[in-house]
Scaffold this motif. Structure first.
Motif, PDB file in Angstrom:
ATOM      1  N   PRO A 187     -39.920  -5.462  16.024  1.00 33.74           N
ATOM      2  CA  PRO A 187     -40.841  -4.791  16.946  1.00 33.74           C
ATOM      3  C   PRO A 187     -40.115  -3.829  17.893  1.00 33.74           C
ATOM      4  CG  PRO A 187     -40.435  -7.023  17.692  1.00 33.74           C
ATOM      5  CD  PRO A 187     -39.704  -6.854  16.382  1.00 33.74           C
ATOM      6  N   TYR A 188     -40.115  -2.564  17.559  1.00 30.98           N
ATOM      7  CA  TYR A 188     -39.501  -1.558  18.414  1.00 30.98           C
ATOM      8  C   TYR A 188     -40.576  -0.668  19.009  1.00 30.98           C
ATOM      9  CZ  TYR A 188     -34.491  -2.159  18.015  1.00 30.98           C
ATOM     10  OH  TYR A 188     -33.223  -2.629  18.155  1.00 30.98           O
ATOM     11  N   LEU A 189     -40.200   0.065  20.043  1.00 36.42           N
ATOM     12  CA  LEU A 189     -41.108   0.960  20.734  1.00 36.42           C
ATOM     13  C   LEU A 189     -40.502   2.354  20.780  1.00 36.42           C
ATOM     14  CD1 LEU A 189     -41.744  -1.371  23.785  1.00 36.42           C
ATOM     15  CD2 LEU A 189     -43.258  -1.077  21.828  1.00 36.42           C
ATOM     16  N   PHE A 190     -41.367   3.357  20.727  1.00 37.47           N
ATOM     17  CA  PHE A 190     -40.942   4.730  20.939  1.00 37.47           C
ATOM     18  C   PHE A 190     -41.335   5.071  22.364  1.00 37.47           C
ATOM     19  CE2 PHE A 190     -41.834   9.266  21.119  1.00 37.47           C
ATOM     20  CZ  PHE A 190     -40.626   9.779  20.645  1.00 37.47           C
ATOM     21  N   LEU A 191     -40.350   5.365  23.199  1.00 35.05           N
ATOM     22  CA  LEU A 191     -40.598   5.694  24.596  1.00 35.05           C
ATOM     23  C   LEU A 191     -40.532   7.197  24.756  1.00 35.05           C
ATOM     24  CD1 LEU A 191     -40.995   4.763  27.530  1.00 35.05           C
ATOM     25  CD2 LEU A 191     -38.507   4.657  27.726  1.00 35.05           C
ATOM     26  N   CYS A 245     -45.699   4.993  25.662  1.00 31.38           N
ATOM     27  CA  CYS A 245     -44.951   4.073  24.823  1.00 31.38           C
ATOM     28  C   CYS A 245     -45.798   3.738  23.596  1.00 31.38           C
ATOM     29  CB  CYS A 245     -44.627   2.817  25.624  1.00 31.38           C
ATOM     30  SG  CYS A 245     -43.356   1.824  24.873  1.00 31.38           S
ATOM     31  N   PHE A 246     -45.191   3.820  22.424  1.00 30.09           N
ATOM     32  CA  PHE A 246     -45.894   3.579  21.175  1.00 30.09           C
ATOM     33  C   PHE A 246     -45.200   2.473  20.396  1.00 30.09           C
ATOM     34  CE2 PHE A 246     -46.147   8.043  22.335  1.00 30.09           C
ATOM     35  CZ  PHE A 246     -47.514   8.260  22.338  1.00 30.09           C
ATOM     36  N   ASN A 247     -45.979   1.567  19.821  1.00 21.55           N
ATOM     37  CA  ASN A 247     -45.413   0.529  18.956  1.00 21.55           C
ATOM     38  C   ASN A 247     -45.000   1.157  17.634  1.00 21.55           C
ATOM     39  OD1 ASN A 247     -45.752  -1.796  20.589  1.00 21.55           O
ATOM     40  ND2 ASN A 247     -47.939  -1.701  20.174  1.00 21.55           N
ATOM     41  N   MET A 257     -36.151   5.263  20.462  1.00 23.53           N
ATOM     42  CA  MET A 257     -36.552   3.964  19.986  1.00 23.53           C
ATOM     43  C   MET A 257     -35.822   2.921  20.820  1.00 23.53           C
ATOM     44  SD  MET A 257     -38.513   4.562  17.258  1.00 23.53           S
ATOM     45  CE  MET A 257     -38.455   3.062  16.348  1.00 23.53           C
ATOM     46  N   ILE A 258     -36.584   2.005  21.354  1.00 29.17           N
ATOM     47  CA  ILE A 258     -36.003   0.960  22.188  1.00 29.17           C
ATOM     48  C   ILE A 258     -36.657  -0.378  21.867  1.00 29.17           C
ATOM     49  CG2 ILE A 258     -35.416   2.550  24.064  1.00 29.17           C
ATOM     50  CD1 ILE A 258     -37.861   1.495  25.574  1.00 29.17           C
ATOM     51  N   SER A 259     -35.986  -1.442  22.258  1.00 28.12           N
ATOM     52  CA  SER A 259     -36.542  -2.776  22.060  1.00 28.12           C
ATOM     53  C   SER A 259     -37.565  -3.067  23.150  1.00 28.12           C
ATOM     54  CB  SER A 259     -35.427  -3.824  22.113  1.00 28.12           C
ATOM     55  OG  SER A 259     -34.894  -3.905  23.428  1.00 28.12           O
ATOM     56  N   GLU A 260     -38.407  -4.054  22.889  1.00 25.64           N
ATOM     57  CA  GLU A 260     -39.389  -4.460  23.892  1.00 25.64           C
ATOM     58  C   GLU A 260     -38.684  -4.958  25.155  1.00 25.64           C
ATOM     59  OE1 GLU A 260     -41.744  -7.329  21.776  1.00 25.64           O
ATOM     60  OE2 GLU A 260     -43.082  -5.780  20.979  1.00 25.64           O
ATOM     61  N   LYS A 261     -37.568  -5.667  24.976  1.00 24.75           N
ATOM     62  CA  LYS A 261     -36.810  -6.192  26.114  1.00 24.75           C
ATOM     63  C   LYS A 261     -36.291  -5.050  26.998  1.00 24.75           C
ATOM     64  CE  LYS A 261     -33.034  -9.316  27.254  1.00 24.75           C
ATOM     65  NZ  LYS A 261     -32.013 -10.221  26.724  1.00 24.75           N
ATOM     66  N   LEU A 262     -35.740  -4.005  26.377  1.00 25.26           N
ATOM     67  CA  LEU A 262     -35.258  -2.867  27.153  1.00 25.26           C
ATOM     68  C   LEU A 262     -36.422  -2.166  27.850  1.00 25.26           C
ATOM     69  CD1 LEU A 262     -33.102  -0.966  28.164  1.00 25.26           C
ATOM     70  CD2 LEU A 262     -33.256   0.282  25.996  1.00 25.26           C
ATOM     71  N   TYR A 263     -37.563  -2.035  27.159  1.00 29.46           N
ATOM     72  CA  TYR A 263     -38.722  -1.405  27.789  1.00 29.46           C
ATOM     73  C   TYR A 263     -39.155  -2.174  29.030  1.00 29.46           C
ATOM     74  CZ  TYR A 263     -43.353   0.293  28.789  1.00 29.46           C
ATOM     75  OH  TYR A 263     -44.452   0.788  29.434  1.00 29.46           O
ATOM     76  N   MET A 264     -39.198  -3.487  28.939  1.00 29.30           N
ATOM     77  CA  MET A 264     -39.606  -4.302  30.086  1.00 29.30           C
ATOM     78  C   MET A 264     -38.622  -4.111  31.247  1.00 29.30           C
ATOM     79  SD  MET A 264     -42.428  -5.429  29.107  1.00 29.30           S
ATOM     80  CE  MET A 264     -42.831  -6.526  30.437  1.00 29.30           C
ATOM     81  N   THR A 265     -37.345  -3.998  30.947  1.00 34.52           N
ATOM     82  CA  THR A 265     -36.343  -3.759  31.986  1.00 34.52           C
ATOM     83  C   THR A 265     -36.568  -2.404  32.635  1.00 34.52           C
ATOM     84  OG1 THR A 265     -34.727  -5.144  30.835  1.00 34.52           O
ATOM     85  CG2 THR A 265     -33.868  -3.590  32.457  1.00 34.52           C
ATOM     86  N   LEU A 266     -36.755  -1.361  31.812  1.00 30.38           N
ATOM     87  CA  LEU A 266     -36.984  -0.018  32.343  1.00 30.38           C
ATOM     88  C   LEU A 266     -38.281   0.035  33.146  1.00 30.38           C
ATOM     89  CD1 LEU A 266     -35.924   2.144  29.276  1.00 30.38           C
ATOM     90  CD2 LEU A 266     -34.657   1.817  31.411  1.00 30.38           C
TER      91      LEU A 266
END
Length: 65
Positions: A33-37, A20-22, A1-10
């Motif tokens: 709003p978290y994401l499952f990567l 990636c799933f909301n 589980m990661i934040s949208e901000k971390l996902y955009m960085t990755l």
């Protein structure tokens, strides 16, 4: 589980194949709003210790004990 901000960085670092799933988290302050990567690592069965793995159904009712 990661934040949208971390996902955009990755994602800016050219991630390998992934999905990636909301998955918004419920908190006392409301939904976050978290994401499952899910990174699609090569499936080498030898890296898993299957007898010691624990799996659960996220849709099953949780016990309160």
């Amino acid at each position: 589980m990661i934040s949208e901000k971390l996902y955009m960085t990755l994602a800016s670092l050219c991630l390998d194949a992934h999905q990636c799933f909301n998955v918004p988290l419920e908190t006392p302050e409301g939904k976050v709003p978290y994401l499952f990567l899910y990174l699609n690592f090569p499936r080498d069965e030898a890296v898993f210790d299957w007898p010691n793995c624990v799996f659960f159904d996220v849709n099953a009712p949780q016990s309160s004990g």
